[in-house]
Design an enzyme around this catalytic site. Structure first.
Site, PDB file in Angstrom:
ATOM      1  N   ARG A 170       0.676   5.176  14.098  1.00  0.00           N
ATOM      2  CA  ARG A 170       1.834   5.471  14.969  1.00  0.00           C
ATOM      3  C   ARG A 170       2.140   6.970  14.963  1.00  0.00           C
ATOM      4  NH1 ARG A 170       0.849   0.831  15.416  1.00  0.00           N
ATOM      5  NH2 ARG A 170       2.270  -0.887  15.869  1.00  0.00           N
ATOM      6  N   SER A 246       9.096  -2.108  17.345  1.00  0.00           N
ATOM      7  CA  SER A 246       9.392  -1.865  15.928  1.00  0.00           C
ATOM      8  C   SER A 246      10.226  -0.600  15.805  1.00  0.00           C
ATOM      9  CB  SER A 246       8.106  -1.645  15.136  1.00  0.00           C
ATOM     10  OG  SER A 246       7.302  -2.796  15.157  1.00  0.00           O
ATOM     11  N   GLU A 342      10.402   4.782  13.901  1.00  0.00           N
ATOM     12  CA  GLU A 342       9.226   4.947  14.774  1.00  0.00           C
ATOM     13  C   GLU A 342       9.586   5.700  16.061  1.00  0.00           C
ATOM     14  OE1 GLU A 342       6.944   1.922  17.159  1.00  0.00           O
ATOM     15  OE2 GLU A 342       6.052   1.512  15.219  1.00  0.00           O
TER      16      GLU A 342
HETATM   17  N1  EPU Z   1       8.072 -10.504   8.336  1.00  0.00           N
HETATM   18  C1  EPU Z   1       9.128 -11.138   7.776  1.00  0.00           C
HETATM   19  N2  EPU Z   1      10.345 -11.092   8.408  1.00  0.00           N
HETATM   20  C2  EPU Z   1      10.508 -10.436   9.593  1.00  0.00           C
HETATM   21  C3  EPU Z   1       9.415  -9.774  10.164  1.00  0.00           C
HETATM   22  C4  EPU Z   1       8.198  -9.815   9.514  1.00  0.00           C
HETATM   23  O1  EPU Z   1       9.022 -11.751   6.705  1.00  0.00           O
HETATM   24  O2  EPU Z   1      11.642 -10.439  10.106  1.00  0.00           O
HETATM   25  C5  EPU Z   1       6.744 -10.593   7.691  1.00  0.00           C
HETATM   26  C6  EPU Z   1       5.838 -11.505   8.522  1.00  0.00           C
HETATM   27  O3  EPU Z   1       5.954 -12.850   8.174  1.00  0.00           O
HETATM   28  C7  EPU Z   1       4.470 -10.992   8.186  1.00  0.00           C
HETATM   29  C8  EPU Z   1       4.712  -9.502   7.945  1.00  0.00           C
HETATM   30  O4  EPU Z   1       6.113  -9.339   7.697  1.00  0.00           O
HETATM   31  O5  EPU Z   1       3.984 -11.558   6.987  1.00  0.00           O
HETATM   32  C9  EPU Z   1       4.285  -8.627   9.111  1.00  0.00           C
HETATM   33  O6  EPU Z   1       4.971  -9.044  10.292  1.00  0.00           O
HETATM   34  P1  EPU Z   1       4.261  -9.020  11.745  1.00  0.00           P
HETATM   35  O7  EPU Z   1       2.932  -9.632  11.670  1.00  0.00           O
HETATM   36  O8  EPU Z   1       5.242  -9.577  12.718  1.00  0.00           O
HETATM   37  O9  EPU Z   1       4.007  -7.478  12.048  1.00  0.00           O
HETATM   38  P2  EPU Z   1       4.837  -6.202  11.720  1.00  0.00           P
HETATM   39  O10 EPU Z   1       4.282  -5.477  10.558  1.00  0.00           O
HETATM   40  O11 EPU Z   1       6.248  -6.614  11.654  1.00  0.00           O
HETATM   41  C10 EPU Z   1       3.366  -4.637  13.216  1.00  0.00           C
HETATM   42  C11 EPU Z   1       3.619  -3.541  14.229  1.00  0.00           C
HETATM   43  C12 EPU Z   1       3.950  -4.120  15.586  1.00  0.00           C
HETATM   44  C13 EPU Z   1       2.769  -4.987  16.027  1.00  0.00           C
HETATM   45  C14 EPU Z   1       2.533  -6.080  14.969  1.00  0.00           C
HETATM   46  C15 EPU Z   1       1.307  -6.878  15.274  1.00  0.00           C
HETATM   47  C16 EPU Z   1       4.464  -1.611  13.052  1.00  0.00           C
HETATM   48  C17 EPU Z   1       5.653  -0.789  12.710  1.00  0.00           C
HETATM   49  N3  EPU Z   1       4.701  -2.696  13.781  1.00  0.00           N
HETATM   50  O12 EPU Z   1       4.599  -5.346  13.058  1.00  0.00           O
HETATM   51  O13 EPU Z   1       4.083  -3.037  16.492  1.00  0.00           O
HETATM   52  O14 EPU Z   1       3.033  -5.584  17.283  1.00  0.00           O
HETATM   53  O15 EPU Z   1       2.327  -5.460  13.673  1.00  0.00           O
HETATM   54  O16 EPU Z   1       0.187  -6.076  15.090  1.00  0.00           O
HETATM   55  O17 EPU Z   1       3.354  -1.255  12.666  1.00  0.00           O
HETATM   56  C18 EPU Z   1       5.600  -1.534  17.542  1.00  0.00           C
HETATM   57  O18 EPU Z   1       5.008  -0.616  16.952  1.00  0.00           O
HETATM   58  O19 EPU Z   1       6.565  -1.305  18.312  1.00  0.00           O
HETATM   59  C19 EPU Z   1       5.190  -2.921  17.286  1.00  0.00           C
HETATM   60  C20 EPU Z   1       5.868  -3.955  17.798  1.00  0.00           C
END
Ligand code: EPU
Length: 346
Positions: A170, A246, A342
């Protein structure tokens, strides 16, 4: 630059439709850029000389905390084409103002796979390299060939390759040394002919299995459809509930800090990095602090994804930032981990 090009400024321009949080703020001046040559005409115009400038595409990665006392350049450059192909790849170019998701759908309609994991990301093509958008196991930089940009100081048109853009998680040159110096006008992507599905991300694999893709290798369209379904289920549509995706980056910590954290919180969600450090799921940390679904005034933490801050209706940028600071404080107190925002906050 054309001699006849002149800038059409609109004073007191409302920005509500130009930022995905939907903040109701105004620009002192705005200018719609439909041709590259209009850019320099706009920034060299004596009526706006010396004013701060802000480039807006879809406004999907910005927090506007008040009216913008300066010139907003609304990048509306359009066009997309297959530039060339060689034995290994196709090269496709899109103008900066093209909506990202429509461009991804168009590449698939041309029979060119490679961008499907990045379906439904809000914003424009020109914004994609700035924060090196990524999702479901793919980062934009893996499909990037080069971009064209105008240097505002000199008016020079430059072509930058991936090295020059210094992409990170990012992150890019445009968020650091290049900040406010360039306007990206088009981006060229390299889509390899030896396409392999990228379907390992847990949510994506689950969705593919649920839609019957257990045995056969999913094709690019199946991945596109699954990504769209997962995003619709978890992430709020900015047209219905203002947000910037995010709000925080997933923090990367030293292995020693992670080991200590794991003793305290055995369930912490973490991804080991190639350099030995560990990336933590910020959404999990925030959720664990009890913030998911909570609100402070008209700003809230999304109820299905704690990483996303939302405008529940009529919130100001300042309210969202106050909520962000409260979340950061709690995560730091409980886990000793700093969360970095971000979006760009202005
Ligand atoms: N989780 C929780 N509670 C929550 C949210 C997440 O426990 O409220 C846990 C999930 O269960 C999972 C882990 O955290 O085990 C990761 O969650 P998720 O797979 O939803 O992905 P993320 O890390 O929250 C990242 C990116 C997103 C992207 C997704 C899918 C960043 C900052 N965010 O989110 O990007 O869509 O992975 O690849 O890297 C963005 O940058 O705007 C964005 C949406």
């Amino acid at each position: 630059m054309s001699q006849t090009e002149s800038a059409a400024f609109i004073a007191g321009y409302p920005l509500k439709a130009h930022n995905t949080f939907g903040f109701d703020v105004r620009a002192q001046f705005a200018c719609r850029i439909e041709r590259e040559a209009q850019l320099m005409a706009a920034v060299r115009d004596p009526r706006t000389a010396g004013l701060p400038r802000l480039v807006l595409g879809g406004g999907s990665n910005v927090v506007l905390t008040g009216d913008f006392a300066g010139l907003v350049l609304l990048v509306a450059l359009q066009g997309r084409r297959i530039v060339r192909e060689d034995d290994d790849a196709w090269y496709v170019e899109a103008a900066a103002g093209e909506p990202w998701h429509d461009f991804v759908a168009w590449t698939l309609a041309q029979g060119l796979p490679g961008l499907e994991n990045l379906a439904l990301i809000p914003g424009t093509v020109g914004a994609a390299p700035i924060q090196n958008i990524g999702a479901y196991g793919l980062e934009m930089c893996e499909r990037f060939a080069s971009l064209r940009a105008v240097e505002l100081e000199t008016g020079a048109v430059v072509e930058l390759d991936a090295n020059a853009c210094r992409f990170g998680y990012r992150d890019s040159f445009f968020k650091r040394e290049g900040r406010d110096r360039f306007v990206i006008t088009s981006v060229t992507f390299r889509l390899p002919k030896t396409w392999q599905p990228r379907a390992g991300y847990a949510d994506l694999a689950r969705e593919l299995a649920a839609s019957g893709h257990t045995d056969a290798q999913p094709d690019a369209q199946a991945i596109f459809d699954a990504v769209v379904a997962v995003r619709r289920a978890k992430l709020p549509d900015p047209l219905q509930l203002g947000n910037a995706g995010s709000f925080f980056k997933n923090p990367v910590v030293e292995a020693t800090q992670f080991e200590a954290l794991k003793v305290q919180e055995p369930e912490v969600v973490a991804y080991p990095q190639p350099d030995g450090r560990v990336k933590l799921a910020a959404g999990w940390l925030i959720d664990r602090c009890g913030w998911k679904g909570r609100a402070m005034g008209a700003a809230g933490v999304h109820e299905r994804q704690a990483l996303v801050l939302v405008n529940r209706g009529g919130a100001s940028g300042a309210e969202v930032l106050a909520l962000a600071r409260a979340v950061q404080r709690d995560v730091l107190t409980r886990f000793g981990v700093e969360l970095e925002a971000e979006p760009v906050c202005l």
